[in-house]
Structures are given as C-alpha cells and as structure tokens.
Design a protein around this motif. Structure first.
Motif, short mmCIF file in Angstrom:
data_model
loop_
_atom_site.label_atom_id
_atom_site.label_comp_id
_atom_site.label_asym_id
_atom_site.label_seq_id
_atom_site.Cartn_x
_atom_site.Cartn_y
_atom_site.Cartn_z
N MET A 242 0.79 -1.22 0.00
CA MET A 242 0.00 0.00 0.00
C MET A 242 0.83 1.29 0.00
N PRO A 243 1.94 1.38 0.75
CA PRO A 243 2.74 2.63 0.70
C PRO A 243 3.20 3.01 -0.71
N PRO A 244 3.82 2.09 -1.49
CA PRO A 244 4.20 2.50 -2.86
C PRO A 244 3.00 2.81 -3.73
N ALA A 245 1.87 2.13 -3.50
CA ALA A 245 0.67 2.42 -4.28
C ALA A 245 0.18 3.85 -4.03
N ILE A 246 0.14 4.23 -2.76
CA ILE A 246 -0.32 5.59 -2.42
C ILE A 246 0.64 6.64 -2.97
N TRP A 247 1.95 6.38 -2.86
CA TRP A 247 2.94 7.31 -3.39
C TRP A 247 2.79 7.49 -4.90
N LEU A 248 2.60 6.41 -5.63
CA LEU A 248 2.44 6.50 -7.08
C LEU A 248 1.17 7.25 -7.46
N ILE A 249 0.08 7.00 -6.73
CA ILE A 249 -1.17 7.71 -7.01
C ILE A 249 -1.00 9.20 -6.75
N CYS A 250 -0.37 9.55 -5.63
CA CYS A 250 -0.16 10.97 -5.30
C CYS A 250 0.75 11.64 -6.31
N ILE A 251 1.83 10.94 -6.71
CA ILE A 251 2.73 11.50 -7.71
C ILE A 251 2.01 11.68 -9.04
N GLY A 252 1.18 10.70 -9.41
CA GLY A 252 0.42 10.81 -10.65
C GLY A 252 -0.55 11.98 -10.62
N LEU A 253 -1.25 12.17 -9.49
CA LEU A 253 -2.17 13.31 -9.38
C LEU A 253 -1.42 14.64 -9.44
N ALA A 254 -0.30 14.72 -8.72
CA ALA A 254 0.49 15.96 -8.73
C ALA A 254 1.03 16.25 -10.12
N LYS A 255 1.50 15.21 -10.80
CA LYS A 255 2.01 15.37 -12.16
C LYS A 255 0.89 15.77 -13.11
#
Length: 297
Positions: A242-255
């Motif tokens: 879950m931690p890498p999943a949340i990080w990737l989703i947040c990075i994707g949204l920010a990008k």
C-alpha cells in the motif's frame, strides 16, 4: 528418558566433531540442575566428518539425548522444523552446537515462559556480533532488522538469534512456513510478531564460533531480506504494497495538475502510467489482504 518431557531442545549438528560433545555436556548439565524434565534431540544433518560417530559414542553418557540422523543435508531450517514437529515437550528450545550461544542459560528462557503464560516466545538477544564477515554483517543485519521492525510495527532487538524457546502449541501452525536455511529463525520471529504473540527478548552474550562458519554473506543476506518481505506479505500485505501504491497515485495526481497548468487539458503519457500503476498495486494490495483475512489457518 522421561516419557513426557516438559522441554525439548533441538540441536542441529553439521560438521561439529571437535566440539559437539562439549556442547551436549554443557546443555545437559544445565538442564540436569534446572529441575525440568527434558529431551535433547541432536540432529546430524548428514555431516561429512565424525560428528554422528561422536554423538553415538557419547550417547550412553547422556540418557536424555536422542540422536536423529539425516540421510541428506537439509539445512538448519529443515532440522529445526522436523525436530520441532517430533518434539515431545510442551516447550521447544532452538540453539546451535557451535559454542556461540550461552546454552547454560537455557533454563532461564524456559523459566520466563513458565512464569508468564502471556509470553509465547523468549529470544536470546545478542549484545555483540562475533560472526564471520563482521564488517559486512553488522550493517546488513541492522538494515534488515530495521526493515522488519518497520513492516512488523514492533521493536526487534535481535531478529535472527539462534537461541530461543517457545510454546510448541503456538508455533505449530507456522512450522510449514520455515525455509530450509538460516532464515528459519527470522521466519519464526516474524510469524509470532505478525500474529500478536508476545515475544520476550533476554540479553545474552555471543561468543566466537568454534569451527568453520556455514554462513555465506551474499546468498544468506539475500535470503534474509527476501524472507522478511515474504513473511510480511504472507501476514500483512498492506504493509508492503500500500505505501508505494499511495505514493504512485499521489505523484500521478500531482504530475497531472502540473501537466494541466503547463498545457491545459493535457496529460503526459508517463503521468497516466504512474497513476494507473498506483491503482493496480493498490488493488493488488487490497486483494492480497482479502485473501489473508479469509485464509483458514
């Protein structure tokens, strides 16, 4: 030998001919003075020297010792698993025959379990490192231990000590998870911690081993890391995925926000890939957690 001993001590023996009898004497002397009924299961893991012969010659001197000889080398994890499965005692003790652990203190570990029913495992937590490749082992083991603490959510003074005592009834469901090599001690520690069993850490001294070490730094360190991740994935996959999943989703949204600010109504292909990767890993984490919770132990 007692029909139903209270304690079973599992002693893996592999090419220990020069000191195995001294170790057996130390263990039996401590247990004889402890008042606990016990059996010492000395398992010869297909030694290529005279370890088995030395054990058989000394057997008449130690009525509480039972010798088990393997016909092929199975590894310390296999020895400990089979020794525990065949143990007749309510309390099982794991230790080594290389003179590194203070086996005269085994009764102390048993006493802690006997006095406090809430404690299911007592680990001899080493206060020093005396193994081979010390300059590499110390930082590597520290890193692996910190990863395990982070994933298990608990303080772990010693993740892979070879000296420990535990209740056989509690350990029985986890024996099938033990790998054949050294990382079996890591596995039994994380199995107990991941299932909220109380583990007590007793500080012990650690001596330089007698004979040649069977530890291979590169391969065994790799197995330790892999086993830590495997065990956490087995019991709590959300901790890993879950931690890498949340990080990737947040990075994707920010990008995505950055892409739209720079070029309205536009999403770069890498933004979409990052966001979808996060969703896929998150979905996999939830599915794995569902399987774990529905699994019948």
């Amino acid at each position: 030998m007692d029909a139903t001993p209270y304690v079973t001590i599992v002693l893996p023996c592999y090419n220990e001919q020069d000191h195995v009898i001294a170790e057996v004497e130390r263990i039996c002397e401590a247990m004889d003075h402890s008042g606990y009924t016990y059996e010492l299961v000395a398992v010869d893991d297909f030694s290529t020297d005279r370890t088995l012969a030395r054990l058989e010659e000394a057997a008449p001197r130690f009525p509480h010792m039972r010798i088990r000889a393997f016909h092929r080398n199975g590894g310390s994890g296999t020895v400990r698993r089979i020794g525990t499965q065949e143990a007749r005692g309510e309390i099982v003790v794991w230790t080594d025959a290389d003179m590194t652990y203070p086996n005269e203190r085994i009764p102390e570990l048993i006493q802690i379990l006997e006095k406090d029913p809430a404690i299911d495992q007592v680990v001899g937590a080493r206060t020093s490192e005396e193994g081979s490749h010390k300059f590499l082992r110390v930082p590597a083991k520290w890193f692996i231990r910190k990863v395990a603490e982070r994933l298990a959510g608990q303080k772990i003074p010693d993740l892979n000590s070879g000296l420990r005592a535990f209740r056989k009834s509690v350990a029985k469901p986890y024996l099938r998870l033990l790998p054949p090599g050294f990382s079996c001690v890591t596995t039994i520690t994380l199995s107990f911690l991941s299932n909220q069993h109380d583990v007590y850490y007793l500080p012990i001294a650690y001596s330089k081993r007698a004979g040649k070490s069977k530890f291979s730094f590169v391969s065994d360190a790799y197995r330790y890391i892999l086993q830590v991740l495997r065990m956490i994935m087995y019991f709590n996959p959300l901790k890993v995925l879950m931690p890498p999943a949340i990080w990737l989703i947040c990075i994707g949204l920010a990008k995505g926000v950055y892409d739209n600010v720079k070029t309205p109504f536009y999403l770069a292909s890498n933004t979409i890939v990052i966001f979808i990767s996060g969703l896929l890993i998150g979905s996999l984490a939830l599915l794995a957690d569902l399987i774990v919770r529905s699994r019948s132990e």
